[in-house]
Design a protein around this motif. Structure first.
Motif, PDB file in Angstrom:
ATOM      1  N   LEU A 162       0.806  -1.218   0.000  1.00 34.21           N
ATOM      2  CA  LEU A 162       0.000   0.000   0.000  1.00 34.21           C
ATOM      3  C   LEU A 162       0.839   1.267   0.000  1.00 34.21           C
ATOM      4  O   LEU A 162       0.294   2.367  -0.055  1.00 34.21           O
ATOM      5  N   ASP A 163       2.148   1.075   0.124  1.00 35.28           N
ATOM      6  CA  ASP A 163       3.090   2.199   0.145  1.00 35.28           C
ATOM      7  C   ASP A 163       2.761   3.164   1.286  1.00 35.28           C
ATOM      8  O   ASP A 163       2.644   4.378   1.090  1.00 35.28           O
ATOM      9  N   ILE A 164       2.583   2.592   2.480  1.00 33.34           N
ATOM     10  CA  ILE A 164       2.367   3.380   3.689  1.00 33.34           C
ATOM     11  C   ILE A 164       3.271   2.828   4.784  1.00 33.34           C
ATOM     12  O   ILE A 164       3.835   1.750   4.647  1.00 33.34           O
ATOM     13  N   ALA A 165       3.395   3.578   5.877  1.00 35.19           N
ATOM     14  CA  ALA A 165       4.259   3.161   6.979  1.00 35.19           C
ATOM     15  C   ALA A 165       3.671   1.955   7.714  1.00 35.19           C
ATOM     16  O   ALA A 165       2.448   1.808   7.797  1.00 35.19           O
ATOM     17  N   VAL A 166       4.541   1.111   8.253  1.00 38.82           N
ATOM     18  CA  VAL A 166       4.104  -0.059   9.021  1.00 38.82           C
ATOM     19  C   VAL A 166       3.263   0.398  10.218  1.00 38.82           C
ATOM     20  O   VAL A 166       2.248  -0.226  10.553  1.00 38.82           O
ATOM     21  N   LYS A 170      -0.461  -0.812  11.333  1.00 42.03           N
ATOM     22  CA  LYS A 170      -0.778  -1.341  12.664  1.00 42.03           C
ATOM     23  C   LYS A 170      -1.905  -0.552  13.316  1.00 42.03           C
ATOM     24  O   LYS A 170      -2.809  -1.149  13.914  1.00 42.03           O
ATOM     25  N   SER A 171      -1.885   0.771  13.200  1.00 42.59           N
ATOM     26  CA  SER A 171      -2.937   1.557  13.845  1.00 42.59           C
ATOM     27  C   SER A 171      -4.281   1.337  13.158  1.00 42.59           C
ATOM     28  O   SER A 171      -5.309   1.216  13.825  1.00 42.59           O
ATOM     29  N   ARG A 172      -4.293   1.260  11.830  1.00 39.35           N
ATOM     30  CA  ARG A 172      -5.558   1.000  11.118  1.00 39.35           C
ATOM     31  C   ARG A 172      -6.078  -0.402  11.445  1.00 39.35           C
ATOM     32  O   ARG A 172      -7.271  -0.605  11.626  1.00 39.35           O
ATOM     33  N   SER A 173      -5.160  -1.347  11.522  1.00 39.35           N
ATOM     34  CA  SER A 173      -5.538  -2.716  11.863  1.00 39.35           C
ATOM     35  C   SER A 173      -6.132  -2.772  13.273  1.00 39.35           C
ATOM     36  O   SER A 173      -7.166  -3.405  13.501  1.00 39.35           O
ATOM     37  N   HIS A 174      -5.484  -2.095  14.202  1.00 37.94           N
ATOM     38  CA  HIS A 174      -5.966  -2.073  15.596  1.00 37.94           C
ATOM     39  C   HIS A 174      -7.356  -1.440  15.663  1.00 37.94           C
ATOM     40  O   HIS A 174      -8.266  -1.984  16.307  1.00 37.94           O
TER      41      HIS A 174
END
Length: 192
Positions: A162-166, A170-174
């Motif tokens: 997705l060419d975004i920061a890890v 993690k925050s979107r997943s959380h």
């Protein structure tokens, strides 16, 4: 030549179509009870595999729920659902042609993963609830959840794709998992 259907059947289908359009989950169950055998038969004849036909059957009823506005009240559900089942089975066959499967001869026949029972109505309802909850997420969260749980990607792989920061992944997943836990909390409650 058009077949004549009893007025009460036409009315039942029209009522069911209206309930589907309004997002009534009970309508999906009623549709499954009436036409589940037909959809499974269409899928099984094309795929010649009970397990894959069961998966296609679940997919068809999810598609019917999502696309209920396309069904014309007063028409028969059977041809509409059979068409969806046929197309879904063709999609499965096309996917498998692109990705050849391994031989079953090398599989350990004692492996419990090779034996599956047909899903119960409760299992199907749970699957629909989970899928509906995922579809209700914000698009960026939904994409991450699907990539993580359906495609099996790690946070790092998702970030790269997705060419975004890890950290963003993690925050979107959380956030997405917290929303899913709230929306699906009823699944963990014991039946009364």
């Amino acid at each position: 030549m058009e077949q004549f259907r009893p007025v009460h059947v036409v009315q039942e289908d029209a009522d069911l179509a209206l309930a589907l359009r309004e997002g009534d989950e009970a309508a999906v169950r009623a549709l499954y009870e009436r036409f589940g055998g037909l959809v499974f038969t269409v899928a099984n004849r094309m795929l010649k595999d009970r397990h894959r036909a069961e998966e296609v059957t679940q997919h068809v009823f999810l598609q019917a729920w999502r696309n209920a506005e396309q069904f014309e009240p007063g028409r028969d559900f059977a041809p509409w659902l059979a068409t969806i089942a046929r197309r879904a089975a063709i999609d499965v066959l096309r996917r498998e042609q692109r990705r050849p499967a391994g031989s079953l001869e090398v599989a350990d026949l004692a492996d419990s993963a090779l034996v599956t029972l047909p899903p119960s109505a409760e299992q199907i309802e749970t699957v629909w609830s989970v899928r509906a909850a995922i579809e209700g997420l914000e698009p960026d969260e939904r994409e991450i959840v699907k990539m993580q749980h359906i495609d099996g990607h790690t946070h790092a792989e998702i970030a790269e794709r997705l060419d975004i920061a890890v950290g963003t992944v993690k925050s979107r997943s959380h956030r997405a998992h917290r929303r899913l836990a709230n929306r699906l909390s009823h699944l963990g409650e014991p039946n009364s």
